[in-house]
Design an enzyme around this catalytic site. Structure first.
Site, PDB file in Angstrom:
ATOM      1  N   ASP A 110      43.194  37.734  44.917  1.00  0.00           N
ATOM      2  CA  ASP A 110      44.391  37.691  44.068  1.00  0.00           C
ATOM      3  C   ASP A 110      44.756  39.052  43.497  1.00  0.00           C
ATOM      4  OD1 ASP A 110      42.258  37.976  42.360  1.00  0.00           O
ATOM      5  OD2 ASP A 110      42.843  36.381  40.984  1.00  0.00           O
ATOM      6  N   LYS A 161      33.742  39.818  31.202  1.00  0.00           N
ATOM      7  CA  LYS A 161      34.517  39.196  30.127  1.00  0.00           C
ATOM      8  C   LYS A 161      33.865  39.341  28.747  1.00  0.00           C
ATOM      9  CE  LYS A 161      37.182  37.118  33.371  1.00  0.00           C
ATOM     10  NZ  LYS A 161      36.743  36.245  34.424  1.00  0.00           N
ATOM     11  N   ASP A 222      46.120  41.948  38.847  1.00  0.00           N
ATOM     12  CA  ASP A 222      45.521  40.653  39.198  1.00  0.00           C
ATOM     13  C   ASP A 222      46.624  39.615  39.034  1.00  0.00           C
ATOM     14  OD1 ASP A 222      44.430  38.071  38.841  1.00  0.00           O
ATOM     15  OD2 ASP A 222      42.506  38.892  38.240  1.00  0.00           O
TER      16      ASP A 222
HETATM   17  N1  GDD Z   1      34.849  31.026  47.789  1.00  0.00           N
HETATM   18  C1  GDD Z   1      34.881  31.066  46.468  1.00  0.00           C
HETATM   19  N2  GDD Z   1      34.026  30.266  45.767  1.00  0.00           N
HETATM   20  N3  GDD Z   1      35.740  31.892  45.851  1.00  0.00           N
HETATM   21  C2  GDD Z   1      35.750  31.913  44.503  1.00  0.00           C
HETATM   22  C3  GDD Z   1      34.915  31.094  43.718  1.00  0.00           C
HETATM   23  C4  GDD Z   1      33.997  30.223  44.406  1.00  0.00           C
HETATM   24  O1  GDD Z   1      33.214  29.481  43.830  1.00  0.00           O
HETATM   25  N4  GDD Z   1      35.169  31.347  42.404  1.00  0.00           N
HETATM   26  C5  GDD Z   1      36.151  32.281  42.386  1.00  0.00           C
HETATM   27  N5  GDD Z   1      36.509  32.629  43.647  1.00  0.00           N
HETATM   28  C6  GDD Z   1      37.478  33.631  44.056  1.00  0.00           C
HETATM   29  C7  GDD Z   1      38.888  33.411  43.524  1.00  0.00           C
HETATM   30  O2  GDD Z   1      39.658  32.675  44.439  1.00  0.00           O
HETATM   31  C8  GDD Z   1      39.414  34.851  43.357  1.00  0.00           C
HETATM   32  O3  GDD Z   1      39.987  35.333  44.561  1.00  0.00           O
HETATM   33  C9  GDD Z   1      38.154  35.664  43.096  1.00  0.00           C
HETATM   34  O4  GDD Z   1      37.042  34.856  43.507  1.00  0.00           O
HETATM   35  C10 GDD Z   1      38.000  36.044  41.610  1.00  0.00           C
HETATM   36  O5  GDD Z   1      38.122  34.872  40.828  1.00  0.00           O
HETATM   37  P1  GDD Z   1      39.126  34.824  39.583  1.00  0.00           P
HETATM   38  O6  GDD Z   1      39.035  33.452  39.030  1.00  0.00           O
HETATM   39  O7  GDD Z   1      40.445  35.356  39.957  1.00  0.00           O
HETATM   40  O8  GDD Z   1      38.364  35.783  38.586  1.00  0.00           O
HETATM   41  P2  GDD Z   1      38.960  36.690  37.408  1.00  0.00           P
HETATM   42  O9  GDD Z   1      40.274  37.234  37.757  1.00  0.00           O
HETATM   43  O10 GDD Z   1      38.847  35.920  36.140  1.00  0.00           O
HETATM   44  O11 GDD Z   1      37.856  37.887  37.323  1.00  0.00           O
HETATM   45  C11 GDD Z   1      37.487  38.605  38.479  1.00  0.00           C
HETATM   46  O12 GDD Z   1      38.470  39.566  38.830  1.00  0.00           O
HETATM   47  C12 GDD Z   1      38.682  40.612  37.841  1.00  0.00           C
HETATM   48  C13 GDD Z   1      39.734  41.547  38.398  1.00  0.00           C
HETATM   49  O13 GDD Z   1      40.932  40.910  38.448  1.00  0.00           O
HETATM   50  C14 GDD Z   1      36.143  39.294  38.210  1.00  0.00           C
HETATM   51  O14 GDD Z   1      35.691  39.824  39.440  1.00  0.00           O
HETATM   52  C15 GDD Z   1      36.284  40.393  37.161  1.00  0.00           C
HETATM   53  O15 GDD Z   1      35.056  41.114  37.036  1.00  0.00           O
HETATM   54  C16 GDD Z   1      37.370  41.377  37.577  1.00  0.00           C
HETATM   55  O16 GDD Z   1      37.566  42.353  36.548  1.00  0.00           O
HETATM   56 MG    MG Z   2      41.636  36.966  39.298  1.00  0.00          MG
END
Ligand code: GDD
Ligand code: MG
Length: 365
Positions: A110, A161, A222
């Site tokens: 994303d 976080k 993001d």
């Molecule tokens: N296959 C799979 N299985 N994918 C997963 C799972 C899972 O269980 N959980 C999450 N994902 C995928 C989501 O689809 C997304 O593409 C990615 O992992 C990150 O998940 P998000 O839910 O978007 O996390 P976030 O935005 O809160 O935080 C992450 O991204 C930030 C940057 O935008 C973390 O990596 C943070 O450390 C980072 O700063």
């Molecule tokens: Mg994200």
């Protein structure tokens, strides 16, 4: 052969109801599903094999790419129960074909970014790193993973976080793109949920492994929240963000089968989907209008998403709204900002207003 894993198994809860039937990476931005923009960027960087780590609505990814005929091999690592980001990476690594020392690109599904992928791969190899993380700076780091580094770029710690102000020791955050030495992937435990952010990265740093940050000030966003999603799409249309799939930048991307009245104004990088009908004097600014949507005369839509097969009545006003598919907003509604309308919902004419101009009471007392 350069290989990549894309994490696409999340439920995209912050983008509901758009993600009720469609996984976040398959939502349309600037005329293509987001994952297709990512794939095009990976191919430009020389990637030849991509593994999708899927879970939520997994079969829709295979459906999206069933006719994909370009020079890229796509594999699917499906989790029947979500394994978390680390578990998903480990599960997808089974399908890689390269040697143990090969650098593997890993992307969150994303993130829209201007990062030069070849550059980060080169730096990873030059440093003989175990892991290289792309880092960026943001004004409010609380929704991200904090990653302080020393002057050589070596990662000092990883805090996902942060909850308190004291924990916000840096504005430098994990940008959701990594290069892993393949053998390091094999050290992630199997068969259970693992968070790469909460477990794997802190563990690797504590073990003294060669974990480096690559900080850039390229475009980065993001797309996980509604406002970020519409802004990311608009930035692709206007050229502020780039994708190999957006050939020409402009004020709007209007599908050739859409009908836009000549008196309507479609601006700010808005997208109008196939067979949409945009009526006279309508204003659509920095918004995404899905396929078959009808927007009636004089309606205004700002920084919003209207999903496919919905309709917006005349003189209605939307700002930062998310309208699910097959919904109907009657004439002369004024929706409060950040409202989300469920798929199929119907709001009658003059049903909602936020300003003090409510119409006369139609009930006889
Ligand atoms: N296959 C799979 N299985 N994918 C997963 C799972 C899972 O269980 N959980 C999450 N994902 C995928 C989501 O689809 C997304 O593409 C990615 O992992 C990150 O998940 P998000 O839910 O978007 O996390 P976030 O935005 O809160 O935080 C992450 O991204 C930030 C940057 O935008 C973390 O990596 C943070 O450390 C980072 O700063
Ligand atoms: Mg994200």
């Amino acid at each position: 052969m350069q290989e990549a894993i894309i994490l696409v198994g999340g439920k995209g809860t912050r983008l509901r109801p758009l993600t009720n039937h469609t996984p976040k990476p398959l939502l349309n931005v600037a005329g293509s599903s987001f994952i297709r923009h990512q794939i095009a960027k990976l191919m430009d960087a020389g990637v030849e094999h991509v593994v999708f780590a899927t879970s939520y609505l997994a079969s829709l990814f295979e459906e999206e790419f069933k006719d994909f005929s370009q020079e890229l091999k796509i594999s699917y690592a499906v989790e029947t129960v979500p394994l978390g980001t680390g578990g998903a990476i480990r599960n997808a690594a089974r399908l890689l074909r390269g040697p143990v020392d090969a650098p593997v690109l890993i992307l969150n599904g994303d993130i829209l970014s201007g990062l030069d992928l070849r550059d980060v791969l080169e730096r990873h190899t030059a440093r003989e790193a175990d892991v290289t993380l792309h880092l960026t700076r943001v004004s409010d780091p609380r929704a991200f993973g904090l990653v302080p580094t020393d002057e050589s770029g070596r990662v000092l710690s990883f805090l996902e976080k942060p909850k308190t102000q004291e924990e916000c020791v840096t504005d430098q955050i994990n940008a959701g793109c990594y290069v892993f030495r393949r053998s390091v992937l094999d050290s992630i435990p199997t068969g259970r949920e693992v968070s790469v952010e909460q477990e794997t990265f802190p563990g690797l740093v504590a073990e003294g492994r060669r974990v480096y940050g690559h900080t850039t000030d390229d475009y980065w966003r993001d797309l996980g929240t509604p406002l970020a999603f519409v802004h990311g799409s608009a930035d692709l249309v206007t050229g502020r963000a780039t994708s190999p799939l957006v050939a020409r930048s402009g004020e709007a991307l209007i599908h050739p089968t859409a009908a836009v009245d000549p008196t309507a104004r479609v601006t700010g990088g808005s997208t109008i989907g196939p067979h949409a009908v945009i009526g006279p004097r309508v204003i659509v600014d920095r918004s995404i209008i899905g396929g078959n949507v009808r927007v009636a005369e004089g309606a205004q839509i700002h920084e919003s998403v209207v999903d496919h097969d919905s309709s917006i009545g005349s003189e209605s006003f939307l700002r930062e709204a998310v309208v699910g598919c097959h919904a109907h907003v009657g004439a002369q509604n004024e929706l409060p900002a950040q409202l989300r309308l469920s798929c199929g919902i119907r709001i009658p004419a003059q049903g909602v207003r936020v300003s003090g101009t409510a119409v006369a009471c139609p009930t006889v007392h």
